[in-house]
Every structure is written in structure tokens, then in C-alpha cells.
Design a protein around this motif. Structure first.
Motif, short mmCIF file in Angstrom:
data_model
loop_
_atom_site.label_atom_id
_atom_site.label_comp_id
_atom_site.label_asym_id
_atom_site.label_seq_id
_atom_site.Cartn_x
_atom_site.Cartn_y
_atom_site.Cartn_z
N LYS A 34 17.25 14.16 17.21
CA LYS A 34 16.78 15.54 17.30
C LYS A 34 15.30 15.58 17.70
CE LYS A 34 20.07 17.35 13.91
NZ LYS A 34 20.24 17.95 12.56
N ILE A 35 14.51 14.65 17.14
CA ILE A 35 13.09 14.59 17.49
C ILE A 35 12.95 14.22 18.96
CG2 ILE A 35 10.93 13.35 17.08
CD1 ILE A 35 11.75 13.09 14.16
N GLN A 36 13.77 13.31 19.43
CA GLN A 36 13.73 12.90 20.82
C GLN A 36 14.05 14.08 21.75
OE1 GLN A 36 16.78 10.08 22.33
NE2 GLN A 36 15.05 8.80 22.91
N ALA A 37 14.99 14.91 21.35
CA ALA A 37 15.37 16.07 22.17
C ALA A 37 14.24 17.09 22.25
CB ALA A 37 16.62 16.72 21.60
N LYS A 90 11.63 13.03 31.03
CA LYS A 90 12.90 13.19 31.74
C LYS A 90 14.04 12.65 30.89
CE LYS A 90 10.77 12.57 36.31
NZ LYS A 90 10.80 11.74 37.55
N ARG A 91 15.26 13.10 31.19
CA ARG A 91 16.44 12.56 30.52
C ARG A 91 16.48 11.06 30.76
NH1 ARG A 91 20.58 15.59 27.81
NH2 ARG A 91 21.48 13.51 27.81
N GLY A 92 16.73 10.32 29.70
CA GLY A 92 16.73 8.86 29.79
C GLY A 92 15.37 8.25 29.55
N GLN A 93 14.33 9.11 29.42
CA GLN A 93 12.97 8.61 29.22
C GLN A 93 12.23 9.39 28.13
OE1 GLN A 93 10.89 8.58 32.98
NE2 GLN A 93 12.58 7.63 34.08
N ARG A 94 12.94 10.19 27.35
CA ARG A 94 12.28 11.02 26.34
C ARG A 94 11.82 10.17 25.16
NH1 ARG A 94 16.63 15.81 25.79
NH2 ARG A 94 17.97 13.96 25.61
N SER A 95 10.62 10.44 24.69
CA SER A 95 10.02 9.68 23.60
C SER A 95 10.36 10.29 22.25
CB SER A 95 8.50 9.61 23.78
OG SER A 95 8.16 8.96 25.00
N ILE A 96 10.09 9.53 21.18
CA ILE A 96 10.29 10.02 19.80
C ILE A 96 8.92 10.13 19.17
CG2 ILE A 96 11.40 9.61 17.58
CD1 ILE A 96 12.75 7.73 20.51
N PHE A 97 8.37 11.34 19.18
CA PHE A 97 7.03 11.58 18.64
C PHE A 97 7.14 11.90 17.15
CE2 PHE A 97 6.42 12.73 23.21
CZ PHE A 97 5.53 11.72 23.52
N LEU A 98 7.22 10.85 16.34
CA LEU A 98 7.35 11.02 14.90
C LEU A 98 6.13 11.71 14.31
CD1 LEU A 98 8.79 7.47 14.12
CD2 LEU A 98 10.07 9.61 14.16
N SER A 99 4.95 11.44 14.89
CA SER A 99 3.72 12.04 14.37
C SER A 99 3.70 13.55 14.53
CB SER A 99 2.51 11.42 15.08
OG SER A 99 2.55 11.69 16.48
N GLN A 100 4.40 14.07 15.51
CA GLN A 100 4.42 15.51 15.75
C GLN A 100 5.50 16.23 14.94
OE1 GLN A 100 4.65 16.31 19.96
NE2 GLN A 100 3.10 14.78 20.48
N GLN A 101 6.52 15.50 14.52
CA GLN A 101 7.64 16.10 13.81
C GLN A 101 7.85 15.43 12.46
OE1 GLN A 101 8.57 18.65 15.45
NE2 GLN A 101 7.89 18.14 17.51
N LYS A 152 20.10 4.55 27.39
CA LYS A 152 18.69 4.17 27.42
C LYS A 152 17.93 4.86 26.29
CE LYS A 152 15.29 1.95 29.34
NZ LYS A 152 15.25 0.47 29.39
N GLU A 153 18.17 6.13 26.10
CA GLU A 153 17.47 6.87 25.05
C GLU A 153 17.84 6.37 23.66
OE1 GLU A 153 16.26 11.12 27.01
OE2 GLU A 153 17.91 11.09 25.58
N PHE A 154 19.06 5.90 23.52
CA PHE A 154 19.48 5.40 22.21
C PHE A 154 18.69 4.15 21.83
CE2 PHE A 154 22.45 3.31 19.20
CZ PHE A 154 22.48 4.31 18.25
N TYR A 199 8.21 6.00 25.78
CA TYR A 199 8.79 5.35 26.96
C TYR A 199 7.67 5.01 27.93
CZ TYR A 199 12.02 4.44 30.82
OH TYR A 199 12.71 3.85 31.84
N GLU A 200 7.49 3.72 28.19
CA GLU A 200 6.44 3.26 29.10
C GLU A 200 6.96 2.12 29.96
OE1 GLU A 200 3.08 2.04 26.84
OE2 GLU A 200 2.50 4.07 26.22
N ASN A 201 6.68 2.21 31.25
CA ASN A 201 7.01 1.13 32.19
C ASN A 201 8.46 0.66 32.08
OD1 ASN A 201 4.28 1.08 33.04
ND2 ASN A 201 3.74 -0.24 31.31
N GLY A 202 9.36 1.62 31.96
CA GLY A 202 10.78 1.31 31.99
C GLY A 202 11.39 0.88 30.67
N GLU A 203 10.64 0.97 29.57
CA GLU A 203 11.21 0.58 28.28
C GLU A 203 10.56 1.38 27.16
OE1 GLU A 203 10.39 -3.41 27.12
OE2 GLU A 203 8.42 -3.43 28.07
N TYR A 204 11.20 1.34 25.99
CA TYR A 204 10.68 2.03 24.82
C TYR A 204 9.78 1.08 24.03
CZ TYR A 204 13.47 6.21 25.46
OH TYR A 204 13.99 7.38 25.95
N ILE A 205 8.60 1.60 23.65
CA ILE A 205 7.59 0.79 22.98
C ILE A 205 7.30 1.36 21.60
CG2 ILE A 205 5.24 -0.13 23.11
CD1 ILE A 205 7.03 -1.16 25.30
#
Length: 260
Positions: free
Chosen positions: A88-91, A97-108, A51-53, A178-184
């Protein structure tokens, strides 16, 4: 262990003979069944990673878009490196939660600065002069100042083509959440880009100092979750019999130069 009898149909991964025996041995297919991967508690981590991939793939796609005008200059599959960076950014998302972690490009975003598309001839090894860049979020624009470049002094062209030019692009990427069960990817439907190519220059001649501005044509103000990405590349060209200049594949270098 399954054995193969004469005229017997089977489903297996491979057939082989065991040393010291004339019988054919059928190696059964191993690994979990698809329904086990989808439902078994044993494979919960596998489902989380899968899911995270999906989010990582969206983030990589978002980053590649501003590079659309220079990606042909890459000398390797840089998507693999982008994938590693996005994972790495996602981590770093400790709130998700695991399986729901976002990729905050703006922060990293610092993790993408000076991202090279070339291993053999990275951009800083080609253009040794000081290149300055300023990104303006208020006007959604980027200004880049190229110094005077003198071949053999602060411009080193390892290729044999007689002409070169600079190619620049300014784009926008958004955090993948991650919003409402999917990555946006909130930028997916409005991926604006501004591109500019300088005039062709003779490889043996100096390049005059130049100040270039790239405005991003977008009506809305930038959000904190959005990041400006400026990329720069240098590409080589050869004129044909009619004088038309064509770029030479893999002769050039590029990088993500600035983010803001």
C-alpha cells in the motif's frame, strides 16, 4: 486434444479417460512459457508487479529487523500483514513508474504505529496502563515510561506462567528506493539495534513504574529517509529445577509501539 496410443511417450500435465470412451486423454500443460513472461508485451504488467515485489520484500525485511528480540512472541505470520502494508505504501508513490515505485517508509510511518504481533492477546489488552514513549532523532535514542502495573487492574496476564518481563528494542529502518534498475535499502549494511529486558517479576505482584532509555550506537546523524522504530513486548517465563528461567514460546504479546 491429444490422445495416448499404446507404448507412446508423451509430455503432459495429466492423463484421464473421457466418459463414453475407452481412450486415454492427455491434458497438455497450460499457461504461458517462461520466455513469453519475460519478453511478451502481454505480460508487461506481470513483470512490473514482480519487480515491485522485490522492493516490498526488502522493506518487509527492514521492518522485521528491529523486531528481532520480540518476534518470537507473535501468534501468527505477521509478515503477511507487513507485506500488505508495504504494498500500500508503494502504491502511494505517484512519482515513480509502474515497476519502479519506491517504498517511502519515512513518509508513511504512521501506517506501522501500533502494529500488533498478536491477534488473540494484543498488547493494549495486556497492558492497559498508559505507556509513554519519546523518540529523539538528535541523540538516536528512545525513552519509554512504564507506569505502575497492578495485576487485574491495568495488567491482565491470561497465561499461567509465574513470571513475566518486558522486552524492548530500538532499531532503524530506511526507505527502499528504486535506483539504477534495482531496489536499494540504504540501511542494509548498518542495521543498528538496541535491546533491553527488564528483570523478571512475579506475575501476581505489581510492577513498579520504570523509565527506560535505549540509545542507538551509530556515529552518523539520521537522514530524513531513516526512521527510528521502537518495539515492546511482554513475555512469560518459568524457572527450572536449577532456578534458571526460560521463556515460554507463544506466551506473551508485542507490538511496534512508536516510530519517529
Amino acid at each position: 486434444m491429444a490422445k495416448l496410443e499404446k507404448d507412446f511417450e508423451f509430455k503432459g500435465k495429466s492423463v484421464y479417460r473421457m466418459k463414453g470412451s475407452d481412450e486415454l486423454i492427455v491434458r497438455k500443460k497450460g499457461g504461458p512459457k517462461p520466455e513469453q513472461v519475460l519478453t511478451s508485451p502481454r505480460f508487461e504488467r506481470t513483470r512490473e508487479n514482480a519487480k515491485e515485489f522485490q522492493g516490498v520484500q526488502k522493506a518487509v525485511s527492514a521492518i522485521r529487523f528491529p523486531l528481532i528480540t520480540i518476534k518470537h512472541l507473535a501468534d501468527h505470520n505477521f509478515t503477511l500483514t507487513l507485506t500488505s502494508i508495504c504494498k500500500k505504501i508503494q502504491a502511494m508513490d505517484t512519482a515513480g513508474k509502474r515497476g519502479q515505485r519506491s517504498i517511502f517508509l519515512s513518509q508513511q510511518r504512521f501506517m506501522l504505529k501500533n502494529f500488533w504481533l498478536n491477534k488473540r492477546h494484543p498488547f493494549p489488552a495486556i497492558v492497559a496502563g498508559a505507556v509513554n514513549c519519546t523518540l529523539h532523532r538528535e541523540t538516536k535514542s528512545g525513552v519509554i515510561q512504564l507506569p505502575m502495573l497492578i495485576p487485574g487492574v491495568n495488567l491482565h496476564l491470561p497465561w499461567k506462567q509465574p513470571l513475566y518481563r518486558f522486552s524492548l528494542s530500538l532499531g532503524l529502518i530506511s526507505d527502499v528506493v528504486y535506483e539504477n534498475g534495482e531496489y536499494i535499502d540504504n540501511q542494509f549494511d548498518n542495521r543498528a539495534i538496541s535491546a533491553h529486558d527488564t528483570a523478571w517479576h512475579v506475575a501476581a505482584d505489581p510492577f513498579p513504574a520504570a523509565k527506560l532509555e535505549l540509545p542507538l550506537n551509530m556515529p552518523d546523524d539520521l537522514k530524513d529517509s531513516q526512521t527510528l522504530v521502537l518495539a515492546i513486548g511482554i513475555e512469560m517465563g518459568t524457572p527450572d529445577a536449577s532456578g534458571e528461567i526460560t521463556t515460554t514460546k507463544y506466551a506473551g504479546s508485542a507490538c511496534i509501539f512508536a516510530l519517529g
